[in-house]
Design a protein around this motif. Structure first.
Motif, PDB file in Angstrom:
ATOM      1  N   SER A  34       0.828  -1.212   0.000  1.00 61.45           N
ATOM      2  CA  SER A  34       0.000   0.000   0.000  1.00 61.45           C
ATOM      3  C   SER A  34       0.858   1.255   0.000  1.00 61.45           C
ATOM      4  N   LEU A  35       1.887   1.239   0.808  1.00 57.74           N
ATOM      5  CA  LEU A  35       2.790   2.385   0.881  1.00 57.74           C
ATOM      6  C   LEU A  35       3.490   2.611  -0.454  1.00 57.74           C
ATOM      7  N   SER A  36       3.907   1.541  -1.085  1.00 56.45           N
ATOM      8  CA  SER A  36       4.569   1.631  -2.381  1.00 56.45           C
ATOM      9  C   SER A  36       3.639   2.229  -3.435  1.00 56.45           C
ATOM     10  N   ILE A  37       2.385   1.810  -3.413  1.00 54.13           N
ATOM     11  CA  ILE A  37       1.407   2.364  -4.361  1.00 54.13           C
ATOM     12  C   ILE A  37       1.230   3.851  -4.124  1.00 54.13           C
ATOM     13  N   CYS A  38       1.123   4.243  -2.868  1.00 53.31           N
ATOM     14  CA  CYS A  38       0.960   5.672  -2.545  1.00 53.31           C
ATOM     15  C   CYS A  38       2.173   6.485  -2.995  1.00 53.31           C
ATOM     16  N   VAL A  39       3.347   5.953  -2.787  1.00 52.30           N
ATOM     17  CA  VAL A  39       4.565   6.656  -3.212  1.00 52.30           C
ATOM     18  C   VAL A  39       4.572   6.819  -4.726  1.00 52.30           C
ATOM     19  N   ARG A  40       4.228   5.757  -5.443  1.00 52.34           N
ATOM     20  CA  ARG A  40       4.187   5.841  -6.917  1.00 52.34           C
ATOM     21  C   ARG A  40       3.152   6.854  -7.392  1.00 52.34           C
ATOM     22  N   LEU A  41       2.010   6.886  -6.748  1.00 53.21           N
ATOM     23  CA  LEU A  41       0.989   7.865  -7.123  1.00 53.21           C
ATOM     24  C   LEU A  41       1.491   9.293  -6.896  1.00 53.21           C
TER      25      LEU A  41
END
Length: 73
Positions: A34-41
């Protein structure tokens, strides 16, 4: 060339590990994915405050749904 790629990959992993630790210290409840997705966004230009608001709303909706399911069971 491979050495530079490995160095970059290690830097990314270390950064994500630090972000995950900060996330845990702040009790965000986010896992690495989830954190990785947020960072990419955010890297793609999504407003972090808007993203945070959406996550909070989704969590509220999820809690409400779980509570209503528990009442019906």
């Amino acid at each position: 060339m491979a050495s530079a790629a490995n160095t970059n990959l290690n830097a990314v992993r270390e950064t994500m590990d630090v972000l995950l630790e900060i996330s845990r210290l702040l009790n965000t409840g986010m896992d690495m994915e989830s954190l990785s997705i947020c960072v990419r966004l955010c890297e793609q230009g999504i407003n972090p405050e808007a993203l945070s608001a959406v996550i909070k709303e989704l969590r509220k909706a999820s809690e409400t749904l779980k509570a209503s399911e528990n009442c019906t069971n």
